[in-house]
Scaffold this active site. Sequence first.
Site, mmCIF file in Angstrom:
data_model
loop_
_atom_site.group_PDB
_atom_site.id
_atom_site.type_symbol
_atom_site.label_atom_id
_atom_site.label_comp_id
_atom_site.label_asym_id
_atom_site.label_seq_id
_atom_site.Cartn_x
_atom_site.Cartn_y
_atom_site.Cartn_z
ATOM 1 N N SER A 136 0.855 -1.190 0.000
ATOM 2 C CA SER A 136 0.000 0.000 0.000
ATOM 3 C C SER A 136 0.887 1.235 0.000
ATOM 4 O O SER A 136 2.031 1.193 0.487
ATOM 5 C CB SER A 136 -0.877 0.029 1.249
ATOM 6 N N TYR A 173 -1.739 -0.784 10.434
ATOM 7 C CA TYR A 173 -1.884 -0.990 8.988
ATOM 8 C C TYR A 173 -0.652 -0.462 8.244
ATOM 9 O O TYR A 173 -0.086 -1.157 7.392
ATOM 10 C CB TYR A 173 -3.153 -0.304 8.481
HETATM 11 P P1 NAD Z 1 -11.560 -6.005 0.788
HETATM 12 O O1 NAD Z 1 -11.810 -5.965 2.240
HETATM 13 O O2 NAD Z 1 -12.597 -5.531 -0.157
HETATM 14 O O3 NAD Z 1 -11.103 -7.475 0.341
HETATM 15 C C1 NAD Z 1 -10.116 -8.159 1.090
HETATM 16 C C2 NAD Z 1 -10.169 -9.616 0.735
HETATM 17 O O4 NAD Z 1 -9.220 -10.320 1.548
HETATM 18 C C3 NAD Z 1 -11.537 -10.226 1.032
HETATM 19 O O5 NAD Z 1 -11.812 -11.179 0.032
HETATM 20 C C4 NAD Z 1 -11.302 -10.893 2.395
HETATM 21 O O6 NAD Z 1 -12.201 -11.932 2.653
HETATM 22 C C5 NAD Z 1 -9.886 -11.394 2.205
HETATM 23 N N1 NAD Z 1 -9.209 -11.726 3.446
HETATM 24 C C6 NAD Z 1 -8.943 -10.914 4.498
HETATM 25 N N2 NAD Z 1 -8.327 -11.605 5.463
HETATM 26 C C7 NAD Z 1 -8.198 -12.880 5.004
HETATM 27 C C8 NAD Z 1 -7.656 -14.064 5.556
HETATM 28 N N3 NAD Z 1 -7.126 -14.081 6.786
HETATM 29 N N4 NAD Z 1 -7.678 -15.198 4.812
HETATM 30 C C9 NAD Z 1 -8.216 -15.197 3.561
HETATM 31 N N5 NAD Z 1 -8.765 -14.111 2.997
HETATM 32 C C10 NAD Z 1 -8.751 -12.967 3.723
HETATM 33 O O7 NAD Z 1 -10.216 -5.177 0.574
HETATM 34 P P2 NAD Z 1 -9.465 -4.628 -0.729
HETATM 35 O O8 NAD Z 1 -9.584 -3.169 -0.684
HETATM 36 O O9 NAD Z 1 -9.865 -5.377 -1.945
HETATM 37 O O10 NAD Z 1 -7.960 -4.998 -0.315
HETATM 38 C C11 NAD Z 1 -7.173 -5.986 -0.957
HETATM 39 C C12 NAD Z 1 -5.714 -5.734 -0.607
HETATM 40 O O11 NAD Z 1 -5.341 -4.452 -1.109
HETATM 41 C C13 NAD Z 1 -5.444 -5.692 0.894
HETATM 42 O O12 NAD Z 1 -4.192 -6.270 1.161
HETATM 43 C C14 NAD Z 1 -5.420 -4.207 1.192
HETATM 44 O O13 NAD Z 1 -4.687 -3.907 2.346
HETATM 45 C C15 NAD Z 1 -4.773 -3.689 -0.063
HETATM 46 N N6 NAD Z 1 -5.003 -2.270 -0.329
HETATM 47 C C16 NAD Z 1 -6.266 -1.780 -0.426
HETATM 48 C C17 NAD Z 1 -6.449 -0.422 -0.668
HETATM 49 C C18 NAD Z 1 -7.814 0.186 -0.767
HETATM 50 O O14 NAD Z 1 -7.918 1.420 -0.665
HETATM 51 N N7 NAD Z 1 -8.871 -0.568 -0.997
HETATM 52 C C19 NAD Z 1 -5.333 0.407 -0.835
HETATM 53 C C20 NAD Z 1 -4.063 -0.134 -0.747
HETATM 54 C C21 NAD Z 1 -3.902 -1.479 -0.501
#
Ligand code: NAD
Length: 249
Positions: free
Chosen positions: A139, A152
Amino acid sequence: MRFKNAAVLVTGGTRGIGAACVRAFLNEGARVAVNGRTDTSVAVALAEYNGNENAVAAPGDVSTVEGCQAAVAAALAAFGRLDVLVNNAGVFFRGTIGETDEVAWDAVMNANVKSVQFCTQAALPALRATKGNIVNIASESGINGYPETTAYCASKGAVISLTRAMAMELAPDIRVNALCPGVVETDMARAGFAVDGDEEQGLAYQRSTYPLQRIGTVEETAACVLFLASEDAGFVNGAALPMEGGATV
Ligand code: NAD
């Protein structure tokens, strides 16, 4: 069709960025193992692909070593090989330093950092055999720091460090890169940045903070993941690619 017949595992592939990656890899000819915490969440996600036999279930809670091993084992049972591992699963926690107790800290570190270490460990023999590659979703928060998100930010900084260390240890067989998105419109961002429970207000504020005056889409994020995983990025290794509309400039 950069990934024709390639075997891919996407952790946290049931929604958000992970689900967009699953769709994009399928569209480019890959076979994709979709990980989520439970059999049910994965089954619901797979229903979107209408019986497409190139999308298979790889359930497992990747915040545990057993869950990482189960997810990788399911992918290998289905495909007999692995070409790309996308360590995408993650959780967000908002709270001051005082509000971040041991339970919250461990939950964030286990889901965001431990998962990368142990999914990679479980996948290594298969990735070595194919000279495959790994994309870790870090991130922009792991580069810049923000208030009320110490766990985070620290977890994503750790993912960037893990990426560089793994890339050095696994070269020349396996490339390892990280993607560092800014805010991307997903369930995580909607809930995480809500202002007094108002998700739209939170997203509007986030949009206003970016030089491009908007936040990212899951499709843009998946496109960067596929670039890093593809031969187009064959000489990119150990990188932490910012995808944040200029927020870190
Ligand atoms: P989200 O919450 O929409 O999806 C996260 C996914 O990870 C879900 O399918 C959830 O069930 C799964 N997950 C979480 N913990 C888990 C576990 N212990 N075992 C198996 N599956 C698990 O989030 P997102 O926004 O799609 O995020 C995806 C990745 O991108 C994450 O690592 C997040 O930190 C990163 N990210 C997101 C953003 C943002 O703004 N959305 C920005 C930077 C990085």
